[in-house]
Design an enzyme around this catalytic site. Structure first.
Site, PDB file in Angstrom:
ATOM      1  N   ARG A 201      10.708  -0.708   8.545  1.00 63.63           N
ATOM      2  CA  ARG A 201      11.482  -1.469   9.443  1.00 63.63           C
ATOM      3  C   ARG A 201      13.100  -1.927   8.615  1.00 63.63           C
ATOM      4  O   ARG A 201      13.995  -1.967   9.164  1.00 63.63           O
ATOM      5  CB  ARG A 201      10.852  -2.679   9.620  1.00 63.63           C
ATOM      6  CG  ARG A 201      11.277  -3.229  10.957  1.00 63.63           C
ATOM      7  CD  ARG A 201      10.373  -4.621  11.428  1.00 63.63           C
ATOM      8  NE  ARG A 201       9.632  -5.148  10.168  1.00 63.63           N
ATOM      9  CZ  ARG A 201       9.208  -6.579   9.918  1.00 63.63           C
ATOM     10  NH1 ARG A 201       9.016  -6.973  11.065  1.00 63.63           N
ATOM     11  NH2 ARG A 201       8.476  -6.550   8.839  1.00 63.63           N
TER      12      ARG A 201
ATOM     13  N   ARG B 291      -3.456   1.871  10.642  1.00 63.44           N
ATOM     14  CA  ARG B 291      -4.433   1.453  11.601  1.00 63.44           C
ATOM     15  C   ARG B 291      -4.506   2.529  12.855  1.00 63.44           C
ATOM     16  O   ARG B 291      -3.491   3.223  13.098  1.00 63.44           O
ATOM     17  CB  ARG B 291      -4.028   0.101  12.251  1.00 63.44           C
ATOM     18  CG  ARG B 291      -4.168  -1.111  11.659  1.00 63.44           C
ATOM     19  CD  ARG B 291      -5.354  -1.617  11.677  1.00 63.44           C
ATOM     20  NE  ARG B 291      -5.660  -3.023  11.215  1.00 63.44           N
ATOM     21  CZ  ARG B 291      -6.314  -3.155   9.983  1.00 63.44           C
ATOM     22  NH1 ARG B 291      -6.505  -2.096   9.332  1.00 63.44           N
ATOM     23  NH2 ARG B 291      -6.592  -4.355   9.658  1.00 63.44           N
TER      24      ARG B 291
ATOM     25  N   ILE C  21       0.866  -1.440   0.081  1.00 61.22           N
ATOM     26  CA  ILE C  21      -0.016  -0.078  -0.022  1.00 61.22           C
ATOM     27  C   ILE C  21       0.839   1.258  -0.035  1.00 61.22           C
ATOM     28  O   ILE C  21       0.761   2.228  -0.951  1.00 61.22           O
ATOM     29  CB  ILE C  21      -0.899  -0.014   1.161  1.00 61.22           C
ATOM     30  CG1 ILE C  21      -1.807  -1.206   1.103  1.00 61.22           C
ATOM     31  CG2 ILE C  21      -1.697   1.305   1.132  1.00 61.22           C
ATOM     32  CD1 ILE C  21      -2.799  -1.444   2.461  1.00 61.22           C
TER      33      ILE C  21
ATOM     34  N   HIS D 189     -13.272   3.899   7.757  1.00 62.82           N
ATOM     35  CA  HIS D 189     -12.650   2.886   7.568  1.00 62.82           C
ATOM     36  C   HIS D 189     -13.130   2.336   6.203  1.00 62.82           C
ATOM     37  O   HIS D 189     -13.629   0.939   6.069  1.00 62.82           O
ATOM     38  CB  HIS D 189     -12.787   1.816   8.492  1.00 62.82           C
ATOM     39  CG  HIS D 189     -11.540   0.789   8.541  1.00 62.82           C
ATOM     40  ND1 HIS D 189     -10.910   0.429   9.691  1.00 62.82           N
ATOM     41  CD2 HIS D 189     -10.677   0.227   7.643  1.00 62.82           C
ATOM     42  CE1 HIS D 189      -9.907  -0.543   9.337  1.00 62.82           C
ATOM     43  NE2 HIS D 189      -9.627  -0.412   8.075  1.00 62.82           N
ATOM     44  N   ILE D 190     -12.796   3.133   5.196  1.00 61.99           N
ATOM     45  CA  ILE D 190     -13.606   2.653   3.659  1.00 61.99           C
ATOM     46  C   ILE D 190     -12.308   2.562   2.918  1.00 61.99           C
ATOM     47  O   ILE D 190     -12.388   2.503   1.650  1.00 61.99           O
ATOM     48  CB  ILE D 190     -14.547   3.628   3.435  1.00 61.99           C
ATOM     49  CG1 ILE D 190     -13.944   5.165   3.153  1.00 61.99           C
ATOM     50  CG2 ILE D 190     -15.828   3.680   3.858  1.00 61.99           C
ATOM     51  CD1 ILE D 190     -14.759   6.064   2.265  1.00 61.99           C
ATOM     52  N   GLY D 191     -11.023   2.321   3.267  1.00 64.99           N
ATOM     53  CA  GLY D 191      -9.901   2.210   2.024  1.00 64.99           C
ATOM     54  C   GLY D 191     -10.155   1.291   1.203  1.00 64.99           C
ATOM     55  O   GLY D 191      -9.924   1.508   0.118  1.00 64.99           O
TER      56      GLY D 191
ATOM     57  N   GLU E 167     -11.807   2.187  17.328  1.00 67.50           N
ATOM     58  CA  GLU E 167     -13.103   1.968  16.322  1.00 67.50           C
ATOM     59  C   GLU E 167     -13.981   1.183  16.774  1.00 67.50           C
ATOM     60  O   GLU E 167     -13.739  -0.025  17.543  1.00 67.50           O
ATOM     61  CB  GLU E 167     -12.459   1.169  15.117  1.00 67.50           C
ATOM     62  CG  GLU E 167     -11.810   2.199  14.152  1.00 67.50           C
ATOM     63  CD  GLU E 167     -11.190   1.733  12.778  1.00 67.50           C
ATOM     64  OE1 GLU E 167     -11.947   0.653  12.242  1.00 67.50           O
ATOM     65  OE2 GLU E 167     -10.338   2.082  12.259  1.00 67.50           O
TER      66      GLU E 167
HETATM   67  C1  DGY Z   1      -7.276  -4.243   5.950  1.00 68.85           C
HETATM   68  O1  DGY Z   1      -7.398  -5.082   4.963  1.00 68.85           O
HETATM   69  O2  DGY Z   1      -6.471  -4.610   6.889  1.00 68.85           O
HETATM   70  C2  DGY Z   1      -8.396  -2.914   5.945  1.00 68.85           C
HETATM   71  O3  DGY Z   1      -7.961  -2.311   7.142  1.00 68.85           O
HETATM   72  C3  DGY Z   1      -9.743  -3.258   5.668  1.00 68.85           C
HETATM   73  O4  DGY Z   1      -9.690  -3.542   4.384  1.00 68.85           O
END
Ligand code: DGY
Length: 324
Positions: A178, A240, A158, A287-289, A269
């Site tokens: 890391r 997170r 990501i 939380h809509i990623g 959350e």
């Molecule tokens: C994940 O995949 O960890 C996201 O937070 C939810 O899709």
């Protein structure tokens, strides 16, 4: 006897049908039905495998009570809701859904940057309240993206997808991870490694958080580190919630120590810290990623294939998503 699979709540796409056509008996729970340890622990007794949500506490107690489980596939790339070490010691496989959600999540990270850097929420609110009284030179002055510097904490898939998008906006990209990523990823993303996060923070106009939640990354952005940022800087968190000390973040936003925050994830959350709701130039998303139809369907299939492969006792070595 067919093997039994629990999908803890409804998911979009063909995962359920796929598992059924592969000969499994599938039960689908209802939303939030298994968000408490007791309910999850008791229900899993009946099953050989499960597809779980990040709100399901797949902890040591739950796993120890269910040693008959062969696999738990988390419907997420992150699996901080699962005690992986307990699963390993019990011989239960854990799977996740990497890769398929990287592009959608990176889109949301950029959306949050665009929205906060151009004060979209305040501007639109004012218009909807009937207060737009025509163009004026001082209205909603934001900050330019072009030529600025962004830092990414967590250069996984990501983080890499965020970096590629940032380069498209002519933003210089630094990253802290890391471990340093391999040369081809650095070349592709044109991102420069910073071994020390504290050296990177003062250089960032925009800071992106994209690392998994582990004991090492919990509150990686705390009050001290917020003070290392420029007062014009904006923080974006799509990783997170607990990566940031939210109390400290809210104070920094309210006092003007930093200029804005775009958050898709929160410490507790679904609770939202009340001060964040009052903080200026803050865009908060539920939380809509990964929430595109295509991505969520792909996540379902990826989890279902891991479950089917393990329960059919087939070779798991080619699966990209077996954690243990
Ligand atoms: C994940 O995949 O960890 C996201 O937070 C939810 O899709």
């Amino acid at each position: 006897m067919p093997k039994r699979v629990l999908i803890t709540e409804p998911i979009p796409g063909k995962a359920e049908a796929y598992l059924k056509s592969a000969g499994f008996e599938v039960t689908v729970g209802t939303r939030k039905e298994f968000d408490e340890e007791q309910a999850l622990k008791a229900a899993l007794n009946e099953f050989d495998g499960a597809i779980t949500m990040l709100s399901n506490p797949v902890n040591k107690t739950v796993l120890k009570e269910n040693p008959q489980l062969k696999i738990v596939a988390n419907y997420a790339v992150g699996y901080n809701n699962i005690d992986v070490e307990a699963a390993r010691s019990l011989g239960i496989h854990i799977a996740n859904t990497p890769d398929v959600l990287s592009e959608a999540t990176a889109d949301i990270a950029l959306l949050l940057l665009l929205a906060t850097s151009r004060k979209i929420r305040e501007a639109e609110d004012q218009l909807r309240q009937g207060e737009f009284d025509g163009w004026h030179p001082l209205g909603f002055l934001g900050t330019e993206l072009h030529g600025k510097t962004a830092g990414i904490v967590g250069m996984g898939r990501i983080g890499g997808a965020i970096a590629r998008r940032l380069r498209g906006f002519s933003i210089n990209v630094l990253y802290h991870n890391r471990n340093r990523v391999n040369e081809s990823v650095e070349q592709q993303t044109e991102a420069t490694y910073c071994a020390e996060i504290d050296d990177m923070l003062p250089m960032c106009d925009f800071l992106f958080l994209s690392s998994p939640l582990t004991p090492q990354t919990h509150h990686i952005i705390n009050e001290t580190r917020l003070h290392l940022l420029k007062s014009e800087s904006i923080i974006i968190n799509t990783g997170r919630g607990p990566l940031i000390d939210e109390e400290a973040l809210a104070s920094a936003l309210i006092s003007g120590k930093i200029a804005g925050a775009g958050l898709d994830v929160f410490e507790k959350e679904p609770e939202i810290h009340p001060s964040l709701l009052k903080a200026p130039n803050t865009v908060l998303l539920p939380h809509i990623g990964s929430a595109t139809r295509e991505t969520r369907e792909a996540m379902g299939m990826m989890a279902a294939k891991a479950v089917a492969t393990v329960l059919n006792e087939e070779d798991i070595r080619d699966l990209p998503n077996i954690v243990v």
